[in-house]
Design a protein around this motif. Structure first.
Motif, PDB file in Angstrom:
ATOM      1  N   LEU A  46       0.820  -1.206   0.000  1.00  0.00           N
ATOM      2  CA  LEU A  46       0.000   0.000   0.000  1.00  0.00           C
ATOM      3  C   LEU A  46       0.855   1.257   0.000  1.00  0.00           C
ATOM      4  O   LEU A  46       0.610   2.188  -0.776  1.00  0.00           O
ATOM      5  CB  LEU A  46      -0.927   0.002   1.218  1.00  0.00           C
ATOM      6  N   LEU A  47       1.829   1.321   0.905  1.00  0.00           N
ATOM      7  CA  LEU A  47       2.750   2.462   0.999  1.00  0.00           C
ATOM      8  C   LEU A  47       4.168   1.935   1.060  1.00  0.00           C
ATOM      9  O   LEU A  47       4.433   0.898   1.670  1.00  0.00           O
ATOM     10  CB  LEU A  47       2.466   3.287   2.266  1.00  0.00           C
ATOM     11  N   GLU A  48       5.092   2.678   0.464  1.00  0.00           N
ATOM     12  CA  GLU A  48       6.501   2.308   0.533  1.00  0.00           C
ATOM     13  C   GLU A  48       7.334   3.568   0.696  1.00  0.00           C
ATOM     14  O   GLU A  48       7.129   4.560  -0.012  1.00  0.00           O
ATOM     15  CB  GLU A  48       6.934   1.560  -0.728  1.00  0.00           C
ATOM     16  N   SER A  49       8.266   3.530   1.648  1.00  0.00           N
ATOM     17  CA  SER A  49       9.157   4.659   1.868  1.00  0.00           C
ATOM     18  C   SER A  49      10.386   4.166   2.624  1.00  0.00           C
ATOM     19  O   SER A  49      10.518   2.961   2.912  1.00  0.00           O
ATOM     20  CB  SER A  49       8.454   5.765   2.660  1.00  0.00           C
ATOM     21  N   SER A  50      11.274   5.091   2.963  1.00  0.00           N
ATOM     22  CA  SER A  50      12.443   4.794   3.779  1.00  0.00           C
ATOM     23  C   SER A  50      12.619   5.947   4.754  1.00  0.00           C
ATOM     24  O   SER A  50      12.875   7.084   4.344  1.00  0.00           O
ATOM     25  CB  SER A  50      13.689   4.639   2.894  1.00  0.00           C
TER      26      SER A  50
END
Length: 400
Positions: A20-24
């Motif tokens: 659904l969401l992807e980040s770092s």
């Protein structure tokens, strides 16, 4: 679609889990005593199980994260009223036993157990954070320093016997191995009341609060998925309440007595969640995230261009997550205010932005304060009207 992940509740393989969401981002709870722009960033990948619908993070945080954990809601203005409501519901559910023994898992600084102890309960807490354990013990609250696991059951029974009530407020969402926790609860609580409070995932989805999803919270529960998890340990929910804690939570009372019957609203919650947490609703939420980040960055950038100064309010995990998404530094936000004195004079993770007490703005005035503590926005504005009288403006990010 993922290929190597197992759902924490139903154990379904990742073939049916979608991202659904992807980040770092840096860990939102990793506040430091010095500016920390170079903190390590960890992948944050939010997924939804296609089998049971459980929303969760793909990975897990470092195991030692909670040994010096500093977050506690007990410093918020609304905490006392929230605890009064909780204790009233607990007393109604627990009945009038003459000798009541209660265990709180993840008991923080002992604020809730202190109230219950003063009301006549025999209490015991278990908490992994050394600073919070010390705070609890200073209040005279018996607290075990450690994690609730099978190895701790003997010490718990030695100190308090078999508890009549076990409380877990805002603990389940932090855990990697949910089935192990439920197994320990089933072994300890053979004939008693289980009280669980967790953030209600419906609220951030409906209100587009993408910053409610951060590393420290591995699971995001609905009534549907929480019921399924508790069923693994043959716990049955009999009462459900919605509470204002951390932007909106669900509080459930459960035990092993199937015959008591479920809460009248449980079936309605589960039916409603088929719409409020449908794939279409969640997809719409995800699509709005980039624009929300851009809008918030634009507000701060415009203030900076106009020669105005800005600050934030709320250095809890949601506030720190939002700051990380936007890439703010002290050039953008002069400081972030928080009521939790454990955070004061430390820095927002991954930044050079200091965290300061609420009185700080009186001597270090800014033009605008963005309220990151969305669940407490009205209370913050009401109790700090002096800031507006001095010419400042509060901005609710929930309205952006």
């Amino acid at each position: 679609i993922m290929s190597d992940y197992v759902c924490r509740i139903c154990k379904c393989r990742a073939a049916s889990c979608s991202a659904l969401l992807e980040s770092s981002l840096p860990l939102a709870a990793d506040v430091r005593t010095t500016p920390s722009k170079a903190l390590p960033r960890y992948p944050l990948r939010l997924v939804r199980c296609g089998s049971c619908g459980h929303i969760q993070l793909e990975g897990a945080v470092p195991e030692n994260l909670y040994e010096n954990y500093l977050f506690t809601p007990s410093y918020t203005a609304d905490f006392s009223a929230d605890m009064d409501a909780f204790c009233h519901r607990l007393n109604d559910a627990a009945g009038q036993k003459e000798h009541k023994h209660i265990l709180e898992i993840g008991s923080s600084n002992g604020s809730l157990l202190k109230r219950l102890q003063d009301a006549g309960w025999n209490v015991l807490g278990i908490e992994p954070s050394a600073p919070l354990v010390k705070d609890a013990q200073r209040q005279g609250v018996d607290t075990i320093h450690g994690y609730f696991e099978r190895a701790a059951l003997a010490e718990i029974r030695k100190r308090i016997g078999t508890p009549d009530v076990v409380i877990m407020r805002h603990v389940l969402e932090h855990l990697e191995h949910l089935d192990e926790m439920i197994g320990c609860l089933r072994e300890l609580l053979s004939d008693g009341l289980l009280v669980i409070e967790v953030p209600y995932v419906k609220n951030p989805i409906q209100e587009n609060r993408f910053y409610d999803f951060f590393h420290e919270h591995l699971s995001y529960f609905s009534v549907t998925t929480l019921s399924r998890l508790l069923g693994i340990g043959e716990f049955y929910i009999h009462h459900i309440y919605e509470t204002p804690e951390v932007g909106g939570s669900i509080l459930v009372f459960a035990d092993h007595n199937r015959d008591c019957g479920p809460d009248d609203n449980a079936a309605q919650y589960i039916q409603d969640e088929k719409d409020s947490l449908s794939e279409e609703r969640i997809a719409s939420f995800c699509q709005k995230v980039p624009q929300q980040i851009s809008s918030l960055k634009a507000i701060v950038a415009e203030a900076n261009r106009a020669g105005k100064t800005a600050a934030g309010w709320g250095a809890g995990q949601r506030g720190c997550t939002l700051i990380a998404y936007c890439g703010f530094q002290a050039d953008n936000l002069k400081y972030v205010i928080d009521a939790n004195e454990n955070y004061w004079w430390k820095y927002v993770p991954g930044t050079d932005i200091p965290i300061v007490p609420p009185v700080y703005y009186k001597e270090h005035m800014v033009d605008e304060i963005l309220i990151f503590s969305t669940g407490y926005a009205d209370s913050i504005i009401k109790t700090n009207h002096e800031f507006e009288q001095m010419g400042g403006s509060f901005i609710k990010i929930s309205a952006i």
